[in-house]
Design a protein around this motif. Structure first.
Motif, short mmCIF file in Angstrom:
data_model
loop_
_atom_site.label_atom_id
_atom_site.label_comp_id
_atom_site.label_asym_id
_atom_site.label_seq_id
_atom_site.Cartn_x
_atom_site.Cartn_y
_atom_site.Cartn_z
N ALA A 128 -9.66 -23.69 27.06
CA ALA A 128 -10.56 -23.04 27.84
C ALA A 128 -10.71 -21.23 27.71
N LEU A 129 -10.02 -20.90 27.66
CA LEU A 129 -9.28 -19.22 27.77
C LEU A 129 -9.21 -19.13 26.51
N LEU A 130 -8.83 -19.59 24.94
CA LEU A 130 -9.49 -19.38 24.62
C LEU A 130 -11.30 -19.08 23.32
N GLY A 131 -11.90 -19.99 23.99
CA GLY A 131 -13.55 -20.17 24.09
C GLY A 131 -13.96 -18.51 25.12
N GLY A 132 -13.57 -19.23 26.43
CA GLY A 132 -13.65 -17.53 27.06
C GLY A 132 -13.13 -16.36 26.42
N PHE A 133 -12.45 -16.37 25.86
CA PHE A 133 -12.28 -14.94 24.63
C PHE A 133 -13.38 -15.22 22.98
N VAL A 134 -13.77 -15.78 22.96
CA VAL A 134 -14.39 -16.16 21.47
C VAL A 134 -15.83 -15.80 21.93
N LEU A 135 -16.28 -15.88 23.55
CA LEU A 135 -17.54 -15.63 24.77
C LEU A 135 -17.51 -14.53 24.96
N ILE A 136 -16.24 -13.79 25.36
CA ILE A 136 -17.20 -11.92 24.90
C ILE A 136 -17.05 -11.52 24.22
N ALA A 137 -16.77 -11.23 23.50
CA ALA A 137 -16.02 -11.79 21.64
C ALA A 137 -18.08 -11.56 21.00
N VAL A 138 -18.67 -13.17 21.92
CA VAL A 138 -19.92 -12.67 21.27
C VAL A 138 -20.63 -11.81 22.21
N ILE A 139 -21.11 -11.41 23.36
CA ILE A 139 -21.16 -10.64 24.38
C ILE A 139 -21.15 -9.72 24.05
N ILE A 140 -19.88 -9.12 23.24
CA ILE A 140 -19.79 -7.41 23.68
C ILE A 140 -20.48 -7.54 21.73
N MET A 141 -20.75 -8.31 20.40
CA MET A 141 -21.21 -8.32 19.45
C MET A 141 -22.82 -8.06 20.17
N THR A 142 -23.24 -9.30 20.38
CA THR A 142 -24.51 -9.31 21.07
C THR A 142 -24.84 -7.35 21.12
N CYS A 143 -24.23 -7.18 22.56
CA CYS A 143 -24.62 -5.75 23.03
C CYS A 143 -24.67 -4.31 22.13
N LEU A 144 -23.43 -4.64 21.07
CA LEU A 144 -23.80 -3.65 20.32
C LEU A 144 -24.83 -3.99 19.54
N SER A 145 -24.85 -4.85 19.46
CA SER A 145 -26.52 -5.39 17.56
C SER A 145 -28.03 -5.35 18.67
N ILE A 146 -27.50 -4.88 20.08
CA ILE A 146 -29.17 -4.45 20.30
C ILE A 146 -29.07 -3.11 20.24
N ILE A 147 -28.21 -2.44 21.45
CA ILE A 147 -27.58 -1.05 20.81
C ILE A 147 -27.65 -0.49 20.21
N GLY A 148 -27.33 -1.17 18.43
CA GLY A 148 -27.71 -0.79 17.71
C GLY A 148 -28.65 -0.95 17.14
N ARG A 149 -30.06 -1.59 17.49
CA ARG A 149 -31.67 -1.95 17.36
C ARG A 149 -32.33 -0.49 18.08
N THR A 150 -31.71 0.01 18.45
CA THR A 150 -32.62 1.52 19.38
C THR A 150 -32.40 2.26 18.31
N GLY A 151 -31.30 2.18 17.82
CA GLY A 151 -31.32 3.65 16.81
C GLY A 151 -30.79 4.74 17.89
N THR A 152 -30.26 4.54 18.76
CA THR A 152 -29.60 5.67 19.34
C THR A 152 -28.03 5.99 19.72
N ALA A 153 -28.25 5.31 18.71
CA ALA A 153 -26.28 5.22 18.87
C ALA A 153 -26.28 5.94 17.40
N ILE A 154 -25.80 7.01 17.14
CA ILE A 154 -25.16 7.25 15.72
C ILE A 154 -24.52 6.08 15.46
#
Length: 173
Positions: free
Chosen positions: A17-43
């Motif tokens: 369960a902890l391993l799954g939780g870490f992977v889920l957190i990594a997916v959340i971070i990756m999704t946030c970075l991808s969304i921020i990257g789509r806005t074009g505001t982040a250098i």
């Protein structure tokens, strides 16, 4: 002997369960970075290629990782409409039947997941954007599915002993 098996099942369920939780957190971070990257505001940031493929893989893996803990902790959805009307041994008998049903379900799911993985390996199927072999996702999910089968087998033993001992010897989590 029971305590050793109980401790082992609890450790497996928690660790997965902890391993799954870490992977889920990594997916959340990756999704946030991808969304921020789509806005074009982040250098220097752009959308993560194949982000939805990675989300599918990570979330599927996490779901299978959470099933053993839900089984061990008796946290699956229950309908307790009739339990107040039944005696203690009848409720313990229902626990045995429910644990048997979940063990059979976990086994069938793990077996079908294995067959799906073998099919993906045989036909060399890959994801659309990243060209990742699809069997990787199945193999990752198998880790949680096998742990679920092991923990479900323990839970059936636990509820069976609880029924046999009259609910005195083995307490629920």
């Amino acid at each position: 002997m029971y305590r050793l098996i109980d401790t082992s099942a609890a450790w497996i369920a928690r660790a997965i369960a902890l391993l799954g939780g870490f992977v889920l957190i990594a997916v959340i971070i990756m999704t946030c970075l991808s969304i921020i990257g789509r806005t074009g505001t982040a250098i220097g940031l752009g959308p993560v290629p194949g982000d939805f493929e990675l989300v599918e893989l990570g979330v599927g893996f996490a779901i299978f990782c959470f099933m053993p803990w839900a089984q061990y902790a008796r946290a699956h959805a229950r309908v307790d409409l009739f339990t107040p009307a039944f005696s203690g041994w009848q409720n313990r008998l229902m626990d045995v039947v429910a644990d048997l049903g979940l063990l059979v379900s976990a086994f069938i799911i793990a077996k079908q997941l294995r067959l799906g993985m073998l099919d993906k390996i045989q036909y060399f199927e890959t994801s659309f954007i990243l060209h990742m072999p699809l069997w990787w996702g199945y193999a990752a999910a198998m880790l949680g599915a096998v742990a679920w089968v092991l923990v479900a087998a323990f839970c059936l033993m636990r509820s069976s002993l609880d029924l046999a001992k009259g609910g005195e010897a083995y307490e629920q989590l």
